[in-house]
Design a protein around this motif. Structure first.
Motif, PDB file in Angstrom:
ATOM      1  N   VAL A   1       0.801  -1.284  -0.195  1.00  0.00           N
ATOM      2  CA  VAL A   1       0.046  -0.088  -0.010  1.00  0.00           C
ATOM      3  C   VAL A   1       0.827   1.232  -0.085  1.00  0.00           C
ATOM      4  CG1 VAL A   1       0.060  -0.069   2.579  1.00  0.00           C
ATOM      5  CG2 VAL A   1      -2.016   1.101   1.350  1.00  0.00           C
ATOM      6  N   LEU A   2       0.403   2.163  -0.892  1.00  0.00           N
ATOM      7  CA  LEU A   2       1.225   3.375  -0.986  1.00  0.00           C
ATOM      8  C   LEU A   2       0.578   4.714  -0.565  1.00  0.00           C
ATOM      9  CD1 LEU A   2       3.916   4.580  -2.200  1.00  0.00           C
ATOM     10  CD2 LEU A   2       2.709   4.416  -4.403  1.00  0.00           C
ATOM     11  N   SER A   3       1.114   5.505   0.258  1.00  0.00           N
ATOM     12  CA  SER A   3       0.431   6.768   0.561  1.00  0.00           C
ATOM     13  C   SER A   3       1.101   7.846  -0.295  1.00  0.00           C
ATOM     14  CB  SER A   3       0.659   7.139   2.191  1.00  0.00           C
ATOM     15  OG  SER A   3       1.973   7.360   2.678  1.00  0.00           O
ATOM     16  N   ASN A   4       0.239   8.298  -1.026  1.00  0.00           N
ATOM     17  CA  ASN A   4       0.634   9.530  -1.913  1.00  0.00           C
ATOM     18  C   ASN A   4      -0.054  10.779  -1.298  1.00  0.00           C
ATOM     19  OD1 ASN A   4       1.605   7.966  -4.123  1.00  0.00           O
ATOM     20  ND2 ASN A   4      -0.268   7.394  -4.670  1.00  0.00           N
ATOM     21  N   TYR A   5       0.871  11.919  -1.839  1.00  0.00           N
ATOM     22  CA  TYR A   5       0.601  13.121  -1.217  1.00  0.00           C
ATOM     23  C   TYR A   5      -0.003  14.131  -2.306  1.00  0.00           C
ATOM     24  CZ  TYR A   5       1.056  17.197   1.960  1.00  0.00           C
ATOM     25  OH  TYR A   5       0.819  18.346   2.943  1.00  0.00           O
ATOM     26  N   THR A   6       0.416  14.394  -3.340  1.00  0.00           N
ATOM     27  CA  THR A   6       0.054  15.279  -4.287  1.00  0.00           C
ATOM     28  C   THR A   6       0.514  15.050  -5.582  1.00  0.00           C
ATOM     29  OG1 THR A   6      -0.567  17.513  -4.690  1.00  0.00           O
ATOM     30  CG2 THR A   6       1.696  17.042  -3.910  1.00  0.00           C
ATOM     31  N   LEU A   7       0.270  15.932  -6.613  1.00  0.00           N
ATOM     32  CA  LEU A   7       0.864  15.934  -8.071  1.00  0.00           C
ATOM     33  C   LEU A   7       1.837  17.047  -7.858  1.00  0.00           C
ATOM     34  CD1 LEU A   7      -1.931  15.190 -10.431  1.00  0.00           C
ATOM     35  CD2 LEU A   7      -0.661  13.530  -9.521  1.00  0.00           C
ATOM     36  N   TRP A   8       3.119  16.588  -8.154  1.00  0.00           N
ATOM     37  CA  TRP A   8       4.373  17.698  -7.914  1.00  0.00           C
ATOM     38  C   TRP A   8       5.651  17.367  -8.780  1.00  0.00           C
ATOM     39  CZ3 TRP A   8       9.447  17.399  -6.865  1.00  0.00           C
ATOM     40  CH2 TRP A   8      10.100  18.485  -6.541  1.00  0.00           C
ATOM     41  N   THR A   9       6.009  18.163  -9.465  1.00  0.00           N
ATOM     42  CA  THR A   9       7.435  18.221 -10.263  1.00  0.00           C
ATOM     43  C   THR A   9       7.989  19.377  -9.677  1.00  0.00           C
ATOM     44  OG1 THR A   9       6.781  19.281 -12.109  1.00  0.00           O
ATOM     45  CG2 THR A   9       6.403  16.759 -12.032  1.00  0.00           C
ATOM     46  N   ALA A  10       9.494  19.324  -9.864  1.00  0.00           N
ATOM     47  CA  ALA A  10      10.113  20.663  -9.796  1.00  0.00           C
ATOM     48  C   ALA A  10       9.825  21.889 -10.522  1.00  0.00           C
ATOM     49  CB  ALA A  10      11.609  20.125  -9.793  1.00  0.00           C
ATOM     50  N   ALA A  11       9.483  21.551 -11.916  1.00  0.00           N
ATOM     51  CA  ALA A  11       9.058  22.423 -12.912  1.00  0.00           C
ATOM     52  C   ALA A  11       7.926  22.874 -12.588  1.00  0.00           C
ATOM     53  CB  ALA A  11       8.927  21.605 -14.165  1.00  0.00           C
ATOM     54  N   THR A  12       6.868  22.315 -11.910  1.00  0.00           N
ATOM     55  CA  THR A  12       5.588  22.980 -11.499  1.00  0.00           C
ATOM     56  C   THR A  12       5.607  23.521 -10.245  1.00  0.00           C
ATOM     57  OG1 THR A  12       4.659  20.780 -10.924  1.00  0.00           O
ATOM     58  CG2 THR A  12       4.386  21.353 -13.384  1.00  0.00           C
ATOM     59  N   ASP A  13       6.707  23.479  -9.592  1.00  0.00           N
ATOM     60  CA  ASP A  13       6.662  23.925  -7.928  1.00  0.00           C
ATOM     61  C   ASP A  13       6.251  25.408  -7.766  1.00  0.00           C
ATOM     62  OD1 ASP A  13       7.661  23.266  -5.195  1.00  0.00           O
ATOM     63  OD2 ASP A  13       8.563  25.203  -5.596  1.00  0.00           O
ATOM     64  N   ARG A  14       5.270  25.402  -6.772  1.00  0.00           N
ATOM     65  CA  ARG A  14       4.921  26.801  -6.533  1.00  0.00           C
ATOM     66  C   ARG A  14       5.368  27.529  -5.646  1.00  0.00           C
ATOM     67  NH1 ARG A  14      -1.843  25.607  -6.918  1.00  0.00           N
ATOM     68  NH2 ARG A  14      -1.874  24.435  -8.557  1.00  0.00           N
ATOM     69  N   ARG A  15       5.830  28.737  -5.829  1.00  0.00           N
ATOM     70  CA  ARG A  15       6.869  29.732  -4.854  1.00  0.00           C
ATOM     71  C   ARG A  15       6.058  30.563  -3.885  1.00  0.00           C
ATOM     72  NH1 ARG A  15      12.010  33.109  -6.296  1.00  0.00           N
ATOM     73  NH2 ARG A  15      13.083  33.015  -4.046  1.00  0.00           N
ATOM     74  N   CYS A  16       6.190  30.361  -2.808  1.00  0.00           N
ATOM     75  CA  CYS A  16       5.380  31.174  -1.724  1.00  0.00           C
ATOM     76  C   CYS A  16       6.171  32.076  -0.886  1.00  0.00           C
ATOM     77  CB  CYS A  16       4.608  30.157  -0.695  1.00  0.00           C
ATOM     78  SG  CYS A  16       3.296  29.022  -1.355  1.00  0.00           S
ATOM     79  N   VAL A  17       5.998  33.268  -0.874  1.00  0.00           N
ATOM     80  CA  VAL A  17       6.746  34.486  -0.539  1.00  0.00           C
ATOM     81  C   VAL A  17       6.240  35.206   0.466  1.00  0.00           C
ATOM     82  CG1 VAL A  17       8.618  36.243  -1.088  1.00  0.00           C
ATOM     83  CG2 VAL A  17       8.158  34.047  -2.570  1.00  0.00           C
TER      84      VAL A  17
END
Length: 536
Positions: A177-193
């Motif tokens: 069984v695999l716990s997954n968190y979200t859909l993410w890649t380094a290219a689509t990473d969102r920046r929060c500032v």
């Protein structure tokens, strides 16, 4: 009469005290999440898994650590396999074993088990990007068999946190069984500032929830993704820790997954190859305020010795760690305030954590590896905590007496429970961001114990899912089950450990998945006992 004094000291449990033996060994591994200042990437807080396994079958438990990668290119920081040489010393055999993981990117959880029943422990590594299955060759080396196994296939961009092994259909082969968190890649990473221009890690709600996944072991070295047909695909969460136990007493293992900022899931095994998610109906989806929290590590153990697995998760500062008492298989009741966790846990951000009897008094204590998500908040670096179980009613904080590690602040993440020197007292292994791991040997004395290594023959060889009942001459009953998946991004000692307090012997009953049974009478305390499933 010195022998009498020694016997009394052995029988009288005392508070555990832990000594870090990592400095005595030469190894290069440091938990690195790739943050060097400035830009922050979403997976960086999740780094540093630990898996316990005896990869060379010498009777001493070895340690495997996962590691992160540089951003944005995801150049890998090497994972590490440390061979236990005894006497608190560990040898780095990563390169020889082929487990550095140079090509698998940012690694998160690690889960060890003998998935092919050949007598050698294998490794599954979850990650941001690739998931990897390593087959133990039996000669001290591992081979990446991901492509052939089918475990590498998942929706593009899925960030996987943790895998856990179980035999959900009782066919004798370990499924995953695999716990997954979200859909993410380094290219689509969102920046929060922030307004002052400083990066912070984006809130989980910034990213979509995804289904967890279930893979059926076909028994020929390959796995089939049965997520949809088995009932996993409908529920979407942000999965963190996984705990496995038979929560309703029907003889089949169920699955609890702690979700970050989403309701928690409890998948009940329907005994026909499918599951039904009933976290809400069973009372573990939310706390008593009907609120979601940032649930991290997970465990299903019997903290009150009534024979039923209770549920636990830890979470972030200002929230309350969740303790849910199993009402004899009917549902769960939220008991964190009554057990003292509302007061004890509020100052801490817990990651890996769970129940283990550190002082062998017969009651499972509660450990948590702590440290905030970010570096920006006050009290972000934190100490770990050890809460002593007071006869299944409440917990006391004994961290101050547990050794120097519990006074050292950091950003702890993964943790595993293991008896590293086979002395009957459970030790701790903990990772912390930008540090070497702590390998904490338990130097407590007193308190009788019994440890069992179960070998399945019709059931899976690791006997995952097997239940054990220990009965002492005074009539005390203790219960446990083989389920190494404990906490966050980690898997613990596959052997079952019981603290017996002042008892010097016990009767042992073992039931394997599928029904194999063994009963042993008058087993002396202070032994590591190997028990094999009967074939008839």
């Amino acid at each position: 009469m010195k022998w009498m004094a020694a016997l009394l000291a052995w029988l009288q449990p005392e508070a555990p005290r832990f000594v870090d033996v990592a400095p005595s060994s030469a190894f290069a591994y440091v938990t690195k999440n790739g943050f060097t200042g400035g830009r922050k990437y979403f997976p960086q807080p999740l780094c540093g898994g630990v898996a316990v396994l005896d990869f060379d079958n010498d009777g001493l438990m070895d340690l495997y650590f996962t590691n992160g990668a540089e951003f944005p290119g995801l150049k890998k920081f090497p994972n590490a396999l440390l061979r236990n040489g005894g006497e608190g010393r560990f040898e780095d055999v990563t390169q020889r074993a082929g487990l550095a993981g140079e090509t698998i990117g940012y690694s998160l959880g690690a889960a060890a088990a003998d998935y092919d029943n050949d007598g050698f422990a294998d490794l599954f590594v979850a990650g941001a990007g690739a998931n990897t299955l390593y087959r133990n060759q039996g000669d001290g080396t591992f081979r990446d068999v991901t492509a052939a196994s089918g475990l590498g296939a998942k929706p593009t961009g899925t960030l996987s946190v943790q895998g856990a092994w179980l035999d959900y259909n009782h066919d004798g082969h370990l499924d995953l069984v695999l716990s997954n968190y979200t859909l993410w890649t380094a290219a689509t990473d969102r920046r929060c500032v922030r307004e002052d221009g400083v990066d912070y890690y984006c809130h989980p709600k910034t990213y979509p929830s995804v289904p967890h996944r279930l893979y059926r072991n076909k028994g020929n070295g390959t796995f089939e993704d049965v997520t949809d047909t088995a009932g996993f695909g409908a529920a979407r969460g942000k999965g963190m820790g996984i705990a496995i136990a038979d929560v309703n007493g029907d003889g089949w293992e169920d699955i609890f997954i702690a979700n970050d900022t989403e309701r928690n899931f409890l998948y009940l095994n329907r005994r026909n190859g499918t599951f039904e998610e009933q976290g809400l109906l069973q009372g573990v989806a939310y706390n008593d305020d009907a609120a979601t929290v940032s649930a991290m590590g997970a465990d299903l153990r019997d903290y009150d010795n009534d024979g039923w697995p209770d549920a636990f998760y830890n979470d972030l500062t200002g929230q309350i760690w969740g303790l849910f008492r199993n009402l004899r298989g009917r549902s769960f009741r939220y008991v964190s305030p009554a057990a003292g966790l509302a007061r004890l846990s509020a100052p801490y951000s817990g990651w890996s954590g769970g129940f283990v009897d550190f002082n062998n008094d017969g009651w499972r204590d509660l450990y948590s590896a702590n440290g905030d998500v970010d570096y920006l908040r006050a009290n972000a670096a934190q100490t770990d905590t050890l809460f002593e179980n007071v006869e299944g009613k409440r917990f006391n904080d004994v961290s101050a007496q547990a050794g120097e590690h519990f006074q050292r602040k950091g950003y702890q993440r993964g943790a595993a429970f293991v008896d590293l020197n086979n002395d009957g007292f459970m030790d701790l292994v903990v990772t912390s961001l930008n540090r070497r791991p702590s390998i904490l040997m338990n130097s407590a004395v007193g308190g009788a114990w019994l440890k069992l290594r179960l070998i399945g023959r019709k059931a899976n060889r690791d006997s995952i899912g097997a239940r054990v009942k220990v009965t002492t001459p005074s009539g005390r009953e203790l219960h446990d089950w083989v389920s190494p998946s404990v906490g966050f991004v980690s898997s613990s000692d596959p052997r079952i450990h019981f603290g017996l307090g002042k008892e010097t012997q016990a009767a042992v009953e073992v039931e394997w998945p599928g029904g194999g049974r063994v009963t042993l009478k008058d087993v002396p305390a202070g032994r590591i006992l190997t028990v094999r499933e009967p074939l008839d």
